[in-house]
Design an enzyme around this catalytic site. Structure first.
Site, PDB file in Angstrom:
ATOM      1  N   ARG A   1      19.670  70.444  35.370  1.00 19.74           N
ATOM      2  CA  ARG A   1      20.890  70.044  36.103  1.00 19.74           C
ATOM      3  C   ARG A   1      21.730  69.024  35.355  1.00 19.74           C
ATOM      4  NH1 ARG A   1      17.051  70.761  39.993  1.00 19.74           N
ATOM      5  NH2 ARG A   1      17.429  72.641  41.190  1.00 19.74           N
TER       6      ARG A   1
ATOM      7  N   LYS B   1      35.177  71.429  27.223  1.00 22.29           N
ATOM      8  CA  LYS B   1      35.067  72.825  27.658  1.00 22.29           C
ATOM      9  C   LYS B   1      33.822  73.409  27.011  1.00 22.29           C
ATOM     10  CE  LYS B   1      39.749  74.487  28.548  1.00 22.29           C
ATOM     11  NZ  LYS B   1      40.808  75.403  28.072  1.00 22.29           N
TER      12      LYS B   1
ATOM     13  N   GLU C   1      44.962  75.489  14.027  1.00 20.84           N
ATOM     14  CA  GLU C   1      44.904  74.585  15.193  1.00 20.84           C
ATOM     15  C   GLU C   1      45.572  73.248  14.860  1.00 20.84           C
ATOM     16  OE1 GLU C   1      43.883  75.622  18.061  1.00 20.84           O
ATOM     17  OE2 GLU C   1      42.588  77.342  17.644  1.00 20.84           O
TER      18      GLU C   1
ATOM     19  N   LYS D   1      44.770  65.701  21.302  1.00 22.85           N
ATOM     20  CA  LYS D   1      43.911  66.415  22.264  1.00 22.85           C
ATOM     21  C   LYS D   1      43.411  65.450  23.334  1.00 22.85           C
ATOM     22  CE  LYS D   1      40.694  69.850  23.343  1.00 22.85           C
ATOM     23  NZ  LYS D   1      39.992  71.054  23.006  1.00 22.85           N
TER      24      LYS D   1
ATOM     25  N   GLU E   1      42.411  71.417  33.236  1.00 23.25           N
ATOM     26  CA  GLU E   1      43.470  72.399  33.008  1.00 23.25           C
ATOM     27  C   GLU E   1      44.185  72.841  34.281  1.00 23.25           C
ATOM     28  OE1 GLU E   1      42.869  74.956  29.573  1.00 23.25           O
ATOM     29  OE2 GLU E   1      43.777  76.591  30.711  1.00 23.25           O
TER      30      GLU E   1
ATOM     31  N   ARG F   1      47.130  70.688  30.351  1.00 20.97           N
ATOM     32  CA  ARG F   1      46.178  71.105  29.306  1.00 20.97           C
ATOM     33  C   ARG F   1      46.495  72.494  28.764  1.00 20.97           C
ATOM     34  NH1 ARG F   1      39.681  69.829  28.842  1.00 20.97           N
ATOM     35  NH2 ARG F   1      39.385  71.002  26.939  1.00 20.97           N
TER      36      ARG F   1
ATOM     37  N   ASN G   1      46.978  75.734  24.637  1.00 19.20           N
ATOM     38  CA  ASN G   1      46.852  77.180  24.416  1.00 19.20           C
ATOM     39  C   ASN G   1      48.071  77.760  23.706  1.00 19.20           C
ATOM     40  OD1 ASN G   1      44.348  77.273  25.748  1.00 19.20           O
ATOM     41  ND2 ASN G   1      45.390  77.310  27.733  1.00 19.20           N
TER      42      ASN G   1
ATOM     43  N   HIS H   1      47.786  80.819  21.710  1.00 24.53           N
ATOM     44  CA  HIS H   1      46.474  81.395  21.993  1.00 24.53           C
ATOM     45  C   HIS H   1      46.540  82.606  22.916  1.00 24.53           C
ATOM     46  CE1 HIS H   1      45.172  77.784  20.075  1.00 24.53           C
ATOM     47  NE2 HIS H   1      43.908  78.010  20.287  1.00 24.53           N
TER      48      HIS H   1
ATOM     49  N   HIS I   1      44.710  85.447  21.389  1.00 28.50           N
ATOM     50  CA  HIS I   1      43.474  86.044  21.927  1.00 28.50           C
ATOM     51  C   HIS I   1      43.621  87.549  22.075  1.00 28.50           C
ATOM     52  CE1 HIS I   1      42.021  82.040  23.844  1.00 28.50           C
ATOM     53  NE2 HIS I   1      41.487  82.227  22.658  1.00 28.50           N
TER      54      HIS I   1
ATOM     55  N   HIS J   1      39.407  83.892  14.677  1.00 25.92           N
ATOM     56  CA  HIS J   1      40.163  83.286  15.772  1.00 25.92           C
ATOM     57  C   HIS J   1      41.418  82.543  15.290  1.00 25.92           C
ATOM     58  CE1 HIS J   1      40.782  81.028  19.501  1.00 25.92           C
ATOM     59  NE2 HIS J   1      40.825  79.929  18.756  1.00 25.92           N
TER      60      HIS J   1
HETATM   61  P1  NAD Z   1      31.501  79.136  14.334  1.00 24.82           P
HETATM   62  O1  NAD Z   1      30.809  78.075  15.085  1.00 24.82           O
HETATM   63  O2  NAD Z   1      30.963  80.511  14.460  1.00 24.82           O
HETATM   64  O3  NAD Z   1      31.526  78.738  12.796  1.00 24.82           O
HETATM   65  C1  NAD Z   1      32.103  79.636  11.869  1.00 24.82           C
HETATM   66  C2  NAD Z   1      31.149  79.944  10.695  1.00 24.82           C
HETATM   67  O4  NAD Z   1      31.132  78.814   9.829  1.00 24.82           O
HETATM   68  C3  NAD Z   1      29.701  80.184  11.113  1.00 24.82           C
HETATM   69  O5  NAD Z   1      29.205  81.281  10.362  1.00 24.82           O
HETATM   70  C4  NAD Z   1      28.979  78.919  10.687  1.00 24.82           C
HETATM   71  O6  NAD Z   1      27.620  79.140  10.325  1.00 24.82           O
HETATM   72  C5  NAD Z   1      29.784  78.468   9.502  1.00 24.82           C
HETATM   73  N1  NAD Z   1      29.815  77.023   9.261  1.00 24.82           N
HETATM   74  C6  NAD Z   1      29.966  76.036  10.177  1.00 24.82           C
HETATM   75  N2  NAD Z   1      30.069  74.856   9.559  1.00 24.82           N
HETATM   76  C7  NAD Z   1      29.966  75.087   8.241  1.00 24.82           C
HETATM   77  C8  NAD Z   1      30.016  74.247   7.089  1.00 24.82           C
HETATM   78  N3  NAD Z   1      30.257  72.952   7.175  1.00 24.82           N
HETATM   79  N4  NAD Z   1      29.848  74.828   5.878  1.00 24.82           N
HETATM   80  C9  NAD Z   1      29.649  76.170   5.770  1.00 24.82           C
HETATM   81  N5  NAD Z   1      29.625  77.013   6.814  1.00 24.82           N
HETATM   82  C10 NAD Z   1      29.781  76.460   8.031  1.00 24.82           C
HETATM   83  O7  NAD Z   1      33.062  79.223  14.708  1.00 24.82           O
HETATM   84  P2  NAD Z   1      34.225  78.153  14.914  1.00 24.82           P
HETATM   85  O8  NAD Z   1      35.426  78.779  14.328  1.00 24.82           O
HETATM   86  O9  NAD Z   1      33.824  76.788  14.499  1.00 24.82           O
HETATM   87  O10 NAD Z   1      34.372  78.124  16.502  1.00 24.82           O
HETATM   88  C11 NAD Z   1      34.827  79.243  17.202  1.00 24.82           C
HETATM   89  C12 NAD Z   1      34.355  79.130  18.630  1.00 24.82           C
HETATM   90  O11 NAD Z   1      34.925  77.942  19.212  1.00 24.82           O
HETATM   91  C13 NAD Z   1      34.765  80.274  19.511  1.00 24.82           C
HETATM   92  O12 NAD Z   1      33.646  80.712  20.244  1.00 24.82           O
HETATM   93  C14 NAD Z   1      35.805  79.682  20.452  1.00 24.82           C
HETATM   94  O13 NAD Z   1      35.815  80.294  21.720  1.00 24.82           O
HETATM   95  C15 NAD Z   1      35.349  78.258  20.526  1.00 24.82           C
HETATM   96  N6  NAD Z   1      36.401  77.300  20.902  1.00 24.82           N
HETATM   97  C16 NAD Z   1      36.139  76.431  21.904  1.00 24.82           C
HETATM   98  C17 NAD Z   1      37.079  75.480  22.270  1.00 24.82           C
HETATM   99  C18 NAD Z   1      36.751  74.482  23.336  1.00 24.82           C
HETATM  100  O14 NAD Z   1      37.639  73.738  23.744  1.00 24.82           O
HETATM  101  N7  NAD Z   1      35.522  74.415  23.782  1.00 24.82           N
HETATM  102  C19 NAD Z   1      38.299  75.405  21.603  1.00 24.82           C
HETATM  103  C20 NAD Z   1      38.543  76.296  20.568  1.00 24.82           C
HETATM  104  C21 NAD Z   1      37.579  77.244  20.213  1.00 24.82           C
HETATM  105  N1  GLY Z   2      41.161  74.619  23.223  1.00 27.86           N
HETATM  106  C1  GLY Z   2      41.807  74.508  24.488  1.00 27.86           C
HETATM  107  C2  GLY Z   2      41.328  73.394  25.337  1.00 27.86           C
HETATM  108  O1  GLY Z   2      40.443  72.649  24.968  1.00 27.86           O
HETATM  109  O2  GLY Z   2      41.797  73.239  26.411  1.00 27.86           O
END
Ligand code: NAD
Ligand code: GLY
Length: 364
Positions: free
Chosen positions: A127, A149, A191, A233, A243, A247, A251, A254, A258, A270
């Protein structure tokens, strides 16, 4: 923006859930010492994808051990395919088998996939247990690790199951960007550009001027660049954590991005889909009279200067993009919300865009 000092702290002000974002080159090995002082938990599970664990797991864990903190490393296969309820259940079982309880904490070491998954796990395991973010992609450092998020994907859509759950601290070590593949770096930079458009014309100008050093990951400017993104941010999140309205400006690019990503069956990364989405929505804002054509061209020029796409690939099915737009989870009662720029540094949110204008942008 002037030359920045190497170490910076940005505060996310959310009352008793406030937390610091510490940006510092080479701090990975020192995070343990900071966590010991903060007394967040007595033992940590470091959650990481297998690739990042190989690269940086030891460095982080050695620092935890030196600070007298116990830790276990738990990994999952890299990639978005792991961001699901199956992985969540497997990680929870590993925590339970290792005897993790409510006094223990999680450390998300990795990109946005690791951060979203670990944050979600922390919010539901027993929890709710504390967690900290150690983002290792640029996208995670400027966006996903901040703001709380969390979530996973289900077959019906991305991020459809999740929570709002804030980390206790975010540690950004800029040195880890050195091993990041170029495409991932560009995805994160999309971004970064987003923040200039939605909130800071000076920052946009800074990006125009400093493209070369940014792409070379010049340590004189990268920490300041990341800090500015985190400040914007944090400013947004502290005013609208869940949001309700404001917030949504995060996007920008996005909604179409998306849809482009989904229509490519997720073969496009992405951030690059977001770059295309920002360019498309800038055109939409010009067409609807919100944004000067010269400003849209400036944005597209910046995207091109960084080596990012500024158009939707011709082979992507336009009707599929449009269909995905209608099913986006941010669609309310069938209306698609768009974040439209009005000038560089300012945006407006509207659900009043005519379908024919969207069709024109997509070329449907
Ligand atoms: P990811 O976590 O898959 O990382 C991308 C790739 O880079 C992976 O293969 C990883 O192993 C590699 N990697 C990571 N750090 C590295 C480093 N320092 N050196 C070498 N390789 C490295 O993807 P991402 O682009 O970081 O994140 C995308 C995700 O984030 C999506 O699922 C998206 O929905 C989410 N997201 C969330 C929010 C939020 O507010 N929570 C905002 C934007 C995106
Ligand atoms: N990446 C969008 C948000 O954090 O709201």
């Amino acid at each position: 923006m002037s030359k920045q000092k190497a170490h910076k702290v940005v505060q996310v002000g959310l009352g008793e859930r406030s937390y610091p974002i510490r940006i510092e080159k080479g701090q990975l090995a020192r995070i343990g010492e900071d966590l010991r002082q903060k007394k967040i938990a007595k033992r940590y599970a470091v959650i990481s994808d297998d690739h990042v664990a190989d690269l940086y797991g030891d460095r982080l864990q050695n620092g935890l051990t030196s600070a007298g903190l116990k830790s276990e490393l738990i990994t999952f296969p890299r990639g978005e395919e792991s961001k699901n309820l199956r992985t969540l259940a497997a990680l929870a079982s590993e925590l339970a088998r290792a005897g993790f309880d409510r006094k223990d904490g999680l450390i998300a070491l990795g990109g946005g996939v690791t951060g979203d998954l670990t944050g979600f796990l922390a919010s539901v395991y027993m929890r709710g247990i504390p967690f900290v973010q150690v983002p290792t992609t640029l996208l995670a450092q400027v966006d996903s690790s901040v703001g709380g998020k969390t979530g996973v994907d289900i077959p019906e859509g991305k991020n459809l199951v999740g929570t709002f759950y804030q980390p206790r601290a975010v540690y950004i070590d800029t040195e880890v960007l050195q091993t990041l593949p170029r495409q991932e770096l560009l995805g994160g930079l999309a971004e970064v550009i987003k923040y200039g458009v939605i909130g800071d014309a000076d920052f946009f100008r800074f990006l125009e001027k400093k493209r070369g050093p940014i792409l070379e990951l010049d340590e004189d400017i990268i920490p300041g660049m990341i800090a500015r993104c985190c400040e914007i941010k944090a400013w947004v999140v502290t005013r609208d954590e869940r949001e309700g309205d404001l917030r949504r400006i995060l996007n920008f690019g996005h909604t179409i991005g998306h849809a482009i990503e989904a229509a490519s069956d997720f073969t496009l990364i992405h951030g690059l889909a977001v770059a295309m989405g920002m360019a498309a929505v800038a055109d939409l804002a010009v067409r609807t009279g919100h944004f000067p054509a010269a400003a849209a061209e400036r944005l597209k020029q910046l995207l091109r200067d960084f080596g990012m796409p500024d158009t939707i690939p011709p082979d992507l099915d336009r009707q599929r993009i449009k269909d995905y737009l209608q099913t986006d989870k941010k669609t309310v009662a069938g209306r698609v919300f768009f974040v439209l720029p009005t000038e560089i540094g300012k945006v407006t949110i509207t659900d009043q865009v005519a379908e024919e204008d969207v069709d024109w942008i997509l070329g449907v």
